[in-house]
Every structure is written in structure tokens, then in C-alpha cells.
Motif scaffolding. Structure first.
Motif, PDB file in Angstrom:
ATOM      1  N   GLU A 167       4.203   6.432   0.475  1.00  0.00           N
ATOM      2  CA  GLU A 167       4.454   6.704   1.892  1.00  0.00           C
ATOM      3  C   GLU A 167       5.919   6.530   2.289  1.00  0.00           C
ATOM      4  O   GLU A 167       6.252   6.641   3.459  1.00  0.00           O
ATOM      5  CB  GLU A 167       3.579   5.796   2.764  1.00  0.00           C
ATOM      6  CG  GLU A 167       2.097   6.136   2.685  1.00  0.00           C
ATOM      7  CD  GLU A 167       1.212   5.119   3.395  1.00  0.00           C
ATOM      8  OE1 GLU A 167      -0.006   5.260   3.289  1.00  0.00           O
ATOM      9  OE2 GLU A 167       1.732   4.185   4.025  1.00  0.00           O
ATOM     10  N   PHE A 168       6.780   6.203   1.312  1.00  0.00           N
ATOM     11  CA  PHE A 168       8.199   6.078   1.652  1.00  0.00           C
ATOM     12  C   PHE A 168       8.896   7.412   1.440  1.00  0.00           C
ATOM     13  O   PHE A 168       8.517   8.204   0.579  1.00  0.00           O
ATOM     14  CB  PHE A 168       8.856   4.997   0.786  1.00  0.00           C
ATOM     15  CG  PHE A 168       8.422   3.620   1.168  1.00  0.00           C
ATOM     16  CD1 PHE A 168       8.838   3.053   2.363  1.00  0.00           C
ATOM     17  CD2 PHE A 168       7.568   2.895   0.357  1.00  0.00           C
ATOM     18  CE1 PHE A 168       8.426   1.782   2.738  1.00  0.00           C
ATOM     19  CE2 PHE A 168       7.151   1.621   0.721  1.00  0.00           C
ATOM     20  CZ  PHE A 168       7.576   1.068   1.913  1.00  0.00           C
ATOM     21  N   LEU A 169       9.916   7.658   2.245  1.00  0.00           N
ATOM     22  CA  LEU A 169      10.730   8.837   1.997  1.00  0.00           C
ATOM     23  C   LEU A 169      12.183   8.506   2.294  1.00  0.00           C
ATOM     24  O   LEU A 169      12.489   7.500   2.939  1.00  0.00           O
ATOM     25  CB  LEU A 169      10.249  10.021   2.840  1.00  0.00           C
ATOM     26  CG  LEU A 169      10.175   9.851   4.351  1.00  0.00           C
ATOM     27  CD1 LEU A 169      11.499  10.226   4.984  1.00  0.00           C
ATOM     28  CD2 LEU A 169       9.066  10.741   4.899  1.00  0.00           C
ATOM     29  N   LEU A 170      13.069   9.363   1.806  1.00  0.00           N
ATOM     30  CA  LEU A 170      14.490   9.105   2.016  1.00  0.00           C
ATOM     31  C   LEU A 170      15.079  10.131   2.974  1.00  0.00           C
ATOM     32  O   LEU A 170      14.736  11.311   2.930  1.00  0.00           O
ATOM     33  CB  LEU A 170      15.251   9.169   0.686  1.00  0.00           C
ATOM     34  CG  LEU A 170      14.933   8.077  -0.323  1.00  0.00           C
ATOM     35  CD1 LEU A 170      15.861   8.211  -1.539  1.00  0.00           C
ATOM     36  CD2 LEU A 170      15.095   6.692   0.291  1.00  0.00           C
ATOM     37  N   CYS A 171      15.939   9.628   3.877  1.00  0.00           N
ATOM     38  CA  CYS A 171      16.746  10.512   4.703  1.00  0.00           C
ATOM     39  C   CYS A 171      18.169  10.443   4.170  1.00  0.00           C
ATOM     40  O   CYS A 171      18.542   9.475   3.512  1.00  0.00           O
ATOM     41  CB  CYS A 171      16.708  10.062   6.154  1.00  0.00           C
ATOM     42  SG  CYS A 171      15.178  10.533   6.961  1.00  0.00           S
ATOM     43  N   ASP A 193       4.232   6.067   7.945  1.00  0.00           N
ATOM     44  CA  ASP A 193       2.899   5.463   8.007  1.00  0.00           C
ATOM     45  C   ASP A 193       1.934   6.474   8.614  1.00  0.00           C
ATOM     46  O   ASP A 193       2.238   7.085   9.635  1.00  0.00           O
ATOM     47  CB  ASP A 193       2.960   4.192   8.861  1.00  0.00           C
ATOM     48  CG  ASP A 193       1.635   3.436   8.878  1.00  0.00           C
ATOM     49  OD1 ASP A 193       1.458   2.557   8.025  1.00  0.00           O
ATOM     50  OD2 ASP A 193       0.789   3.752   9.737  1.00  0.00           O
ATOM     51  N   PRO A 194       0.757   6.674   7.965  1.00  0.00           N
ATOM     52  CA  PRO A 194      -0.178   7.690   8.453  1.00  0.00           C
ATOM     53  C   PRO A 194      -0.588   7.455   9.908  1.00  0.00           C
ATOM     54  O   PRO A 194      -0.848   8.406  10.637  1.00  0.00           O
ATOM     55  CB  PRO A 194      -1.383   7.557   7.518  1.00  0.00           C
ATOM     56  CG  PRO A 194      -1.109   6.424   6.612  1.00  0.00           C
ATOM     57  CD  PRO A 194       0.317   6.023   6.740  1.00  0.00           C
ATOM     58  N   GLU A 195      -0.638   6.196  10.338  1.00  0.00           N
ATOM     59  CA  GLU A 195      -1.054   5.934  11.717  1.00  0.00           C
ATOM     60  C   GLU A 195       0.135   5.780  12.669  1.00  0.00           C
ATOM     61  O   GLU A 195       0.151   6.341  13.759  1.00  0.00           O
ATOM     62  CB  GLU A 195      -1.911   4.673  11.780  1.00  0.00           C
ATOM     63  CG  GLU A 195      -3.359   4.940  11.378  1.00  0.00           C
ATOM     64  CD  GLU A 195      -3.998   3.718  10.773  1.00  0.00           C
ATOM     65  OE1 GLU A 195      -3.646   2.594  11.183  1.00  0.00           O
ATOM     66  OE2 GLU A 195      -4.840   3.889   9.869  1.00  0.00           O
ATOM     67  N   GLN A 196       1.140   4.992  12.241  1.00  0.00           N
ATOM     68  CA  GLN A 196       2.216   4.675  13.173  1.00  0.00           C
ATOM     69  C   GLN A 196       3.383   5.649  13.126  1.00  0.00           C
ATOM     70  O   GLN A 196       4.304   5.533  13.912  1.00  0.00           O
ATOM     71  CB  GLN A 196       2.738   3.265  12.892  1.00  0.00           C
ATOM     72  CG  GLN A 196       1.679   2.197  13.052  1.00  0.00           C
ATOM     73  CD  GLN A 196       2.220   0.817  12.720  1.00  0.00           C
ATOM     74  OE1 GLN A 196       3.209   0.386  13.278  1.00  0.00           O
ATOM     75  NE2 GLN A 196       1.575   0.139  11.803  1.00  0.00           N
ATOM     76  N   GLY A 197       3.350   6.578  12.186  1.00  0.00           N
ATOM     77  CA  GLY A 197       4.452   7.524  12.088  1.00  0.00           C
ATOM     78  C   GLY A 197       5.644   6.923  11.357  1.00  0.00           C
ATOM     79  O   GLY A 197       5.489   6.006  10.550  1.00  0.00           O
ATOM     80  N   LEU A 198       6.846   7.429  11.681  1.00  0.00           N
ATOM     81  CA  LEU A 198       8.043   7.006  10.968  1.00  0.00           C
ATOM     82  C   LEU A 198       8.470   5.599  11.387  1.00  0.00           C
ATOM     83  O   LEU A 198       8.701   5.352  12.565  1.00  0.00           O
ATOM     84  CB  LEU A 198       9.166   8.008  11.271  1.00  0.00           C
ATOM     85  CG  LEU A 198      10.062   8.376  10.108  1.00  0.00           C
ATOM     86  CD1 LEU A 198       9.237   8.872   8.922  1.00  0.00           C
ATOM     87  CD2 LEU A 198      11.043   9.457  10.540  1.00  0.00           C
ATOM     88  N   ILE A 199       8.558   4.683  10.417  1.00  0.00           N
ATOM     89  CA  ILE A 199       8.976   3.320  10.736  1.00  0.00           C
ATOM     90  C   ILE A 199      10.385   3.109  10.207  1.00  0.00           C
ATOM     91  O   ILE A 199      10.691   3.476   9.071  1.00  0.00           O
ATOM     92  CB  ILE A 199       8.010   2.289  10.102  1.00  0.00           C
ATOM     93  CG1 ILE A 199       6.577   2.585  10.576  1.00  0.00           C
ATOM     94  CG2 ILE A 199       8.414   0.873  10.473  1.00  0.00           C
ATOM     95  CD1 ILE A 199       5.541   1.678   9.954  1.00  0.00           C
ATOM     96  N   ARG A 231       0.838  -1.192   0.000  1.00  0.00           N
ATOM     97  CA  ARG A 231       0.000   0.000   0.000  1.00  0.00           C
ATOM     98  C   ARG A 231       0.881   1.254   0.000  1.00  0.00           C
ATOM     99  O   ARG A 231       0.643   2.201  -0.747  1.00  0.00           O
ATOM    100  CB  ARG A 231      -0.897  -0.021   1.242  1.00  0.00           C
ATOM    101  CG  ARG A 231      -2.028   0.999   1.198  1.00  0.00           C
ATOM    102  CD  ARG A 231      -2.493   1.310   2.606  1.00  0.00           C
ATOM    103  NE  ARG A 231      -1.381   1.754   3.436  1.00  0.00           N
ATOM    104  CZ  ARG A 231      -1.254   1.517   4.730  1.00  0.00           C
ATOM    105  NH1 ARG A 231      -2.162   0.807   5.369  1.00  0.00           N
ATOM    106  NH2 ARG A 231      -0.203   1.956   5.406  1.00  0.00           N
ATOM    107  N   ALA A 232       1.937   1.203   0.838  1.00  0.00           N
ATOM    108  CA  ALA A 232       2.811   2.360   0.952  1.00  0.00           C
ATOM    109  C   ALA A 232       3.478   2.695  -0.381  1.00  0.00           C
ATOM    110  O   ALA A 232       3.684   3.863  -0.703  1.00  0.00           O
ATOM    111  CB  ALA A 232       3.858   2.110   2.022  1.00  0.00           C
ATOM    112  N   LEU A 233       3.795   1.637  -1.155  1.00  0.00           N
ATOM    113  CA  LEU A 233       4.415   1.863  -2.463  1.00  0.00           C
ATOM    114  C   LEU A 233       3.443   2.596  -3.376  1.00  0.00           C
ATOM    115  O   LEU A 233       3.811   3.521  -4.100  1.00  0.00           O
ATOM    116  CB  LEU A 233       4.815   0.522  -3.097  1.00  0.00           C
ATOM    117  CG  LEU A 233       6.203  -0.022  -2.732  1.00  0.00           C
ATOM    118  CD1 LEU A 233       6.354  -1.441  -3.231  1.00  0.00           C
ATOM    119  CD2 LEU A 233       7.293   0.871  -3.306  1.00  0.00           C
ATOM    120  N   LEU A 234       2.179   2.167  -3.331  1.00  0.00           N
ATOM    121  CA  LEU A 234       1.155   2.784  -4.177  1.00  0.00           C
ATOM    122  C   LEU A 234       0.876   4.221  -3.746  1.00  0.00           C
ATOM    123  O   LEU A 234       0.733   5.116  -4.573  1.00  0.00           O
ATOM    124  CB  LEU A 234      -0.149   1.975  -4.094  1.00  0.00           C
ATOM    125  CG  LEU A 234      -0.147   0.644  -4.839  1.00  0.00           C
ATOM    126  CD1 LEU A 234      -1.420  -0.135  -4.563  1.00  0.00           C
ATOM    127  CD2 LEU A 234      -0.001   0.911  -6.340  1.00  0.00           C
TER     128      LEU A 234
END
Ligand code: C2E
Ligand code: CA
Ligand code: CA
Length: 550
Positions: free
Chosen positions: A312-316, A339-345, A306-309
């Protein structure tokens, strides 16, 4: 009658032969002349194929019933020279003009070919085409038999779910013909390592299941699993390749881990998955909490998709610093999941699952594209001129189209290949060092930089290290962490620094957190470092600010 293919013979009321056509002569081995007047039971000896009991005389039956009768199923004719032929057919009474029965006629033909075919078909339906081992269908039957027996005798049954580690890699790099031969070799070794009463089955692909129909204790199952694992490990010569098969094995036991076939298989499969997670090439017993883990794993897997679609991924980005001049020499891109609910994973939580599920391939593509895009944007804005390092997983590196995909991304984003460095771990490179060299060489010739990540934790052979066309060694942070307190780690670090210098590689110490560590590294002439001491990995929008401040 002499020109038809079916064999025909006739008898009188007493059951004595009166006629044989040519086909009947050929099949029985009796000439018409010899046979005439002989008892039918002497010329036409038939028995049941399975019981070997004499079959009832069909002529007598036809006469008695005054009707056409079929031959008993599964009949075999014993010829004059004692050879046996499977036959099929029928007998009918012969009537005279007045309608009175005067004898019988038997018509029969050879069915051995079609009977063989039937046998073969039923065998095929229950066996695997490549290895000849029982297939899933037959296994299910045997497992449920074993369960039935175990219930009656109150003993245990074990199922071993076996998966070949890195089989896809063999198939992709050496071709399917070699892959098939490897599967065959493994099948043979598995078969040789179990008792005759146990069943080795090919579940499909590179998966096997072994049924231990009767075991005394769980330890006995563990013992078999270990035997299978170690026997598969031994080198096998296939064409001119020296291959090793490594196995991940999951064990489930009846009645503890399931009371029916499906449930037991499921538990063994779950345990096998766990064995993969434990670094492969080992066996694990099923435990109930594995189900909890499996559910969690599955939900993360769905989450990644889902995150790929949804993007929801980002780069540091974390800078690499020249320890003397304190200038930035490069930056490493590190993925995060917002993640919209869990925050940064953190990647530790999802990269292993992405690797196991294959999702690392599309995710890795995204990371590469995004890192190249961002760097090119910063270059064009005149913000920095250093290369970006991107982490590459084993599965990505093993993709046939890895290089073409990379070329495409570079063209698309406009980033110069020498502004990109790929970070690979020792284990990725050493798994199939010869194949790795080929890929590395072509990356090198494109101008892409290459680094060995987490250096010191794997098992690089020094001779390979020289042959890998790499630019950079990144000393694993576990050694750097303990420089000040652990003299062994300190000497490993200084040894790697020295080796890097002699091999003329760039050396970067990872995980530099304190002044003390920095001092040690500097006094040992380590040129570069990376770590919280200089900067945390920063989101793209914070990175320019950090640069300005410096
Ligand atoms: P890595 O490649 O060894 O990356 C360095 C890790 O160390 C990063 O963790 C970074 O945040 C952390 N680190 C940096 N400086 C320090 C320090 O001074 N002290 C300590 N304790 N840690 C420091 P992160 O970002 O959580 O990534 C963990 C691992 O996940 C990476 O290890 C890498 O193996 C993997 N990874 C991250 N991004 C990607 C990616 O885009 N693709 C792939 N395939 N793997 C990735
Ligand atoms: Ca890295
Ligand atoms: Ca590392």
C-alpha cells in the motif's frame, strides 16, 4: 568410623562425651582424648543461625524420646576456637543387648558450602546478573510493599521507567562488551542518585525502573527524574571511548496512575514512550490521554505492517531545479501510504512511528528498491538522466548491513550508484560523527551521492562538516519560508549559500513556494531549489507528463 567423612560423636546417659571420630575432632576442634568425659554442650555447642539462641541438645532429645531425631534446621556449630560452621544432621539413641538405652550418637556434617549456594541462588533469582541490581521479580515485591504502606499512611509512590536512548547504536557500533560497561556505569549513577530506601532495578536490556517508595509530592519525583537524567548525561570514559548516556524517563504515581503494580508499571512505560516521542533525553509524567495516543500509535504500527505486506506504499517524486536554467537536476523520492479506507496518508503521520517501532528498516528498504527501480526504468526509457534522492532514517543508517543491502538493491535494479543520492539529517550524522564518517566514506567510494537534509536545524559542528564527504546541503524549508519577512532567516540562508560555495558543495533551497523567495535565492547565488513553486511531489505515473510539459 575414622575413615568416614561424616562426623560422629557419642555420649553416655548423662550427656558426657564418650567418643569422637576423626571427622568430629576436626570439626569441633576437640581431640577425642580431651573431649571424653566433658559435657556434650561444651564440646558440641550449637545455636540457631538466625536467632543465635542455643539449640536444644539433640542427644538428650534422642534419649528422652528413644528415637532418631533430626537436628533443628539452620544449625550452626561453634568450634573450640569459636569459629562457626553450618551443620546438618541427626541424633539416635544407643541400645545395649537388652534393648536398654545407654547413650546417644550424633552424626553431623558441614553444610556451609551448600547453604551458601542456596543463599546465592535466591539472591541470583532476585538480582540482575550484569549490574547486581534487583531484577523485575524483586521490584514487583517491593512495589507491592510500597503500595501497601502508602495505602496505610495515605502517601504517594512513584515509579520511574527509564530507557537508554540509542543504546542499540552503542551496542551495534562499539560491541556488546562496551555496551555492558555503559549499562554498568549507568546503573551505578542511578543507584548513587537515589535514597537508600528507593529501589533501582534493571528491567532487562537497556531499561531500568526506579521505585521511590515514599514521596511528598509529584514535584519530588520530577526532581529525582531530573537528577537521574543529568547525572547519566555526564561523560563516561569506557576503554578509550567518551560516551554519554541519555535517558528517556516516564513517571507514574500511586494512587493516581494505577492502583496495582502492573498498572503502575504500564503507565510509567507509556509515559516513557511519550518522553521518547518528545525528542528523548527528558522525563514525562503519565497522562490519561497518552493511552489514547498509545492506542492510535499501535493501530498505525499494525497498519504499517499490513501496508508493507499488501503493497500500500507508493512513491511521489519532486524535482530539484536549477534556478538559472530551470532544468531538472535531480528528483527526490517521497513516500506516501495509500490506505484503502483513509486515502493518502502523509509521511509525517507514520514515519515517526515507523522509526520508533523499527518498521522503518523494511519500509526504507522498500523505498530504496522502488526508487532505484523506477529511476532505472525512466533512464532506460530515455525520459530523464538525473539522479534520485532518497531519505534515510537514523535507524536505517545505523544498520550493520545497510551498505550490503544497498549494494544488493543497486545490482538488482541495475541503477548506477552515481544516480543515487542519500539524504541524511544533521542529527543522524552528528549522533556518532566518527562512526558516520566511516559509513559515509564507503558510500562515497561506491559512487553514491550524499546530502545533508534539513540543513540548519541541527547542530553540525563545522569541523565535522568539512570531514563528512558530502556533496549537497539542503537548506531547511523553515528558513526559506521566511526569507522575505524575517531578516534573521534571510541572513541564515545567505550564510549557508556562501558556506556551501566555499566548501564546494551543491546547495539546494527546500520549500520554494513564491517568486519572492526565488528572487532572494537568485540574488544570493543559490544554484538550486525545490518546492511547490516548481512542482508538488507527483505520483510516478504523473511525473513523465510533468517532464513533457516542461
Ligand atoms: P523532507 O525530506 O524535508 O521532504 C520535503 C518535504 O517538504 C516533503 O514532505 C515535501 O512534500 C514538502 N515540500 C516540498 N516542497 C514544499 C513547499 O514548497 N512547501 C512546503 N510547505 N512543503 C514542501 P513530505 O513528503 O510530507 O515528507 C515529509 C518528511 O517525511 C520528509 O521531509 C522526510 O523527512 C520524511 N520522508 C518522506 N519520505 C520518506 C522516506 O521514504 N523515508 C524516510 N526515512 N523519510 C521520508
Ligand atoms: Ca529530504
Ligand atoms: Ca528536508
Amino acid at each position: 568410623l575414622n575413615s568416614i567423612g561424616d562426623a560422629v560423636l557419642s555420649t553416655d546417659m548423662e550427656g558426657q562425651i564418650t567418643y569422637l571420630n576423626q571427622a568430629a575432632e576436626k570439626m569441633t576442634g576437640w581431640s577425642c582424648d580431651d573431649a571424653t568425659g566433658q559435657a556434650l554442650t561444651k564440646v558440641f555447642r550449637i545455636i540457631n543461625a538466625t536467632t543465635r539462641a542455643t539449640a536444644p541438645n539433640p542427644a538428650r532429645l534422642a534419649i528422652k524420646k528413644n528415637q532418631c531425631v533430626g537436628l533443628a534446621a539452620d544449625s550452626v556449630l561453634i568450634c573450640r576456637n569459636n569459629e562457626e560452621v553450618a551443620i546438618e544432621d541427626s541424633a539416635a539413641p544407643i541400645h545395649n543387648r537388652d534393648g536398654k538405652v545407654t547413650g546417644a550418637v550424633i552424626v553431623f556434617h558441614d553444610v556451609s558450602a551448600s547453604r551458601d549456594l542456596t543463599l546465592k541462588m535466591s539472591n541470583l533469582a532476585q538480582h540482575d546478573f550484569l549490574t547486581g541490581l534487583p531484577n523485575r521479580l524483586l521490584l514487583m515485591e517491593r512495589v507491592s510493599q510500597a503500595i501497601g504502606n502508602a495505602r496505610r499512611h495515605k502517601n504517594q509512590v512513584a515509579l520511574l521507567y527509564i530507557d537508554l536512548d540509542f543504546f542499540k547504536h552503542v551496542n551495534d557500533s562499539l560491541g556488546h562488551a562496551i555496551g555492558d560497561k555503559l549499562l554498568l556505569a549507568v546503573a551505578k549513577r542511578l543507584q548513587a542518585a537515589v535514597r537508600a530506601t528507593d529501589t533501582v532495578c534493571r528491567q532487562g536490556g537497556d531499561e531500568f525502573v526506579v521505585l521511590l517508595a515514599e514521596i511528598e509530592s509529584p514535584e519530588a519525583a520530577a526532581h529525582v527524574a531530573e537528577t537521574l537524567r543529568s547525572s547519566a548525561c555526564k561523560t563516561v570514559q569506557i576503554d578509550n571511548h567518551q560516551l554519554h548516556a541519555s535517558l528517556s524517563i516516564g513517571i507514574s504515581l500511586f494512587p493516581d496512575d494505577g492502583d496495582n503494580v502492573d498498572h503502575l508499571l504500564q503507565s510509567a512505560d507509556t509515559a516513557m514512550y511519550h518522553a521518547k516521542g518528545m525528542g528523548r533525553n527528558n522525563y514525562q509524567f503519565f497522562r490519561a490521554d497518552m493511552n489514547v495516543q498509545a492506542v492510535k500509535r499501535l493501530s498505525i504500527e499494525t497498519g504499517i505492517r499490513r501496508a508493507l505486506l499488501k503493497g500500500e506504499f507508493l512513491l511521489c517524486y519532486q524535482p530539484q531545479i536549477d534556478l538559472l536554467s530551470k532544468t531538472t537536476t535531480g528528483i527526490e523520492a517521497l513516500v506516501r501510504w495509500q490506505d484503502p479506507e483513509q486515502g493518502l496518508i502523509s509521511p509525517a503521520q507514520f514515519i515517526p512511528i515507523a522509526e520508533a517501532s523499527g518498521l522503518i528498516v523494511p519500509l526504507g528498504q522498500w523505498v530504496l528498491r522502488e526508487a532505484c527501480r523506477q529511476l532505472q526504468a525512466w533512464h532506460e526509457a530515455g525520459l530523464l538522466t538525473v539522479p534520485v534522492s532518497v531519505n534515510i532514517s537514523a535507524l536505517e543508517f545505523g544498520q550493520k548491513d545497510f551498505i550490503s543491502g544497498l549494494t544488493e538493491i543497486l545490482q538488482e535494479t541495475g541503477l548506477s550508484p552515481n544516480m543515487l543520492e542519500l539524504e541524511l539529517t544533521e542529527s543522524v550524522l552528528m549522533k556518532d560523527a566518527e562512526a558516520a564518517i566511516v559509513v559515509l566514506e564507503s558510500l562515497k567510494s561506491m559512487g553514491v551521492g550524499l546530502a545533508i537534509d534539513d540543513f540548519g536545524t541541527g547542530y553540525s559542528s563545522l569541523s565535522y562538516l568539512q570531514r563528512f564527504p558530502i556533496d549537497t546541503l539542503k537548506i531547511d524549508q523553515s528558513f526559506v519560508q521566511d526569507i522575505a519577512t524575517n531578516t534573521d532567516d534571510a541572513s541564515i540562508v545567505s550564510a549557508i549559500i556562501g558556506m556551501g560555495r566555499n566548501l564546494r558543495k551543491r546547495v539546494i533551497a527546500e520549500g520554494v513556494e513564491t517568486q519572492e523567495q526565488l528572487d532572494y535565492l537568485q540574488s544570493n547565488q543559490c544554484v538550486e531549489g525545490q518546492g511547490f513553486f516548481f512542482s508538488q511531489p507527483l505520483p510516478a505515473k504523473e511525473f513523465p507528463q510533468w517532464l513533457h510539459k516542461r
